[in-house]
Design an enzyme around this catalytic site. Structure first.
Site, PDB file in Angstrom:
ATOM      1  CB  CYS A  71     -84.627 -27.876 -32.928  1.00  0.00           C
ATOM      2  SG  CYS A  71     -84.950 -29.454 -31.557  1.00  0.00           S
ATOM      3  CG  HIS A 163     -92.933 -21.997 -34.990  1.00  0.00           C
ATOM      4  ND1 HIS A 163     -92.784 -22.819 -35.115  1.00  0.00           N
ATOM      5  CD2 HIS A 163     -91.720 -21.134 -35.785  1.00  0.00           C
ATOM      6  CE1 HIS A 163     -92.156 -23.299 -34.216  1.00  0.00           C
ATOM      7  NE2 HIS A 163     -91.284 -22.895 -34.471  1.00  0.00           N
ATOM      8  CD  GLU A 212     -91.753 -30.323 -33.187  1.00  0.00           C
ATOM      9  OE1 GLU A 212     -90.592 -30.086 -34.275  1.00  0.00           O
ATOM     10  OE2 GLU A 212     -92.716 -30.157 -32.309  1.00  0.00           O
TER      11      GLU A 212
HETATM   12  N1  API Z   1     -89.755 -29.740 -36.948  1.00  0.00           N
HETATM   13  C1  API Z   1     -89.404 -28.122 -36.650  1.00  0.00           C
HETATM   14  C2  API Z   1     -88.121 -28.983 -35.956  1.00  0.00           C
HETATM   15  C3  API Z   1     -88.568 -29.392 -34.666  1.00  0.00           C
HETATM   16  C4  API Z   1     -88.708 -27.821 -33.679  1.00  0.00           C
HETATM   17  C5  API Z   1     -89.188 -28.117 -32.192  1.00  0.00           C
HETATM   18  N2  API Z   1     -89.239 -29.881 -31.594  1.00  0.00           N
HETATM   19  C6  API Z   1     -88.270 -27.446 -31.290  1.00  0.00           C
HETATM   20  O1  API Z   1     -88.383 -27.935 -30.491  1.00  0.00           O
HETATM   21  O2  API Z   1     -88.576 -26.110 -31.658  1.00  0.00           O
HETATM   22  C7  API Z   1     -89.406 -27.617 -38.254  1.00  0.00           C
HETATM   23  O3  API Z   1     -89.239 -28.763 -38.880  1.00  0.00           O
HETATM   24  O4  API Z   1     -89.398 -26.439 -38.145  1.00  0.00           O
END
Ligand code: API
Length: 278
Positions: A71, A163, A212
């Site tokens: 994150c 992503h 997300e």
């Molecule tokens: N929801 C993301 C984790 C948080 C990533 C995001 N909040 C950031 O700032 O990188 C996942 O499941 O891969």
């Protein structure tokens, strides 16, 4: 139980220092406390843990209780907590994450933290490592994906977490709430995906909105901004240094050619500390 509440560009987190507090079920606790009516409210929970490989270890759980590998907004808040709450005297330190050992560096002016710059490591581009089905070890650049009967071009990048970057003409107008969940759970993504909808303003500026994995629409995504920067270069749309304008603020992303590392710079702010019945 003591906690602190943080935000980076409006992406907000409950932080629990496991050197001092005991949580027996990280996933269940995250689901409980992220609820904005029955809990503290947040896009996720950051757990501060010891590490035998690095100075500290960070684990991050989404609002739905799923654990993410990394994150970006969270690690900036994590780093700020370690500094401001006296867990380290260092301005830069190593953090063990699901994306490997990463290095946040506090930016200080006259002793005050003005931001955090994170070496996010190398992007992962091979399809099956992201993972995205059907591409083997090939890169996934401007490939077709169909969602709710509509065709899109996707460029996929892992920053430890998956992503799917979709370039659009108008990020503000894109129906992210209607389509986000269908991208997140699309069968092409064995571990689901975060999806970024990106409008290129010029070669150094983009506007990005994000749905997300495990958290739905958030005001910002740090790893998603890094993936956006990498996708911009891979598709020839942007330079290696780009400002990402999100709903909740701006992040600077640089994909350094010499090291192949991605650097992300942005804010991290304490909102409040508190006690929760647990
Ligand atoms: N929801 C993301 C984790 C948080 C990533 C995001 N909040 C950031 O700032 O990188 C996942 O499941 O891969």
């Amino acid at each position: 139980m003591h906690f602190s509440k943080w935000q980076g560009c409006g992406n907000d987190f409950v932080l629990v220092d496991c050197f001092k507090e005991n949580v027996d079920d990280f996933a269940a606790f995250a689901k409980q406390v992220c609820d904005r009516h029955y809990g503290i409210g947040g896009d996720g929970v950051l757990y501060v843990l010891p590490s035998d490989k690095a100075d500290f270890r960070m684990r991050i759980f989404n609002t739905d209780g799923s654990e993410a590998e990394m994150c970006g907004n969270g690690i900036r808040c994590f780093a700020r907590y370690l500094h401001d709450f006296g867990l380290t005297e260092k301005e830069a330190f190593t953090v063990e994450t699901g994306a490997g050992i990463l290095v946040p560096r506090l930016q200080l002016e006259a002793g005050k933290v003005t931001g955090v710059r994170v070496d996010m490591g190398e992007p992962v581009l091979e399809g099956e490592k992201i993972p995205v089905k059907g591409f083997g070890m090939d890169r996934v650049i401007e490939e077709d994906i169909t969602v709710k009967g509509q065709d899109y071009k996707m460029t996929c990048v892992s920053m430890g977490n998956p992503h799917c970057v979709i370039f659009v003409d108008d990020a503000e107008a894109f129906p992210i709430h209607e389509l986000g969940a269908s991208f997140e759970s699309h069968p092409a993504f064995p571990r689901k995906t975060n999806t970024e909808f990106v409008e290129v303003r010029d070669r150094q500026h983009v506007r990005m909105r994000v749905w997300e994995r495990g958290a739905a629409v958030t005001l910002a995504c740090g790893t998603g901004s890094c993936a956006t920067g990498v996708a911009g270069v891979l598709t020839g749309r942007t330079d290696r240094k780009v400002e990402v304008e999100l709903d909740g603020g701006k992040l600077m992303v640089e994909w350094d050619e010499a090291t192949n590392h991605v650097f992300m710079t942005g804010p991290a702010e304490l909102v409040f500390t508190g006690e929760i019945a647990y």
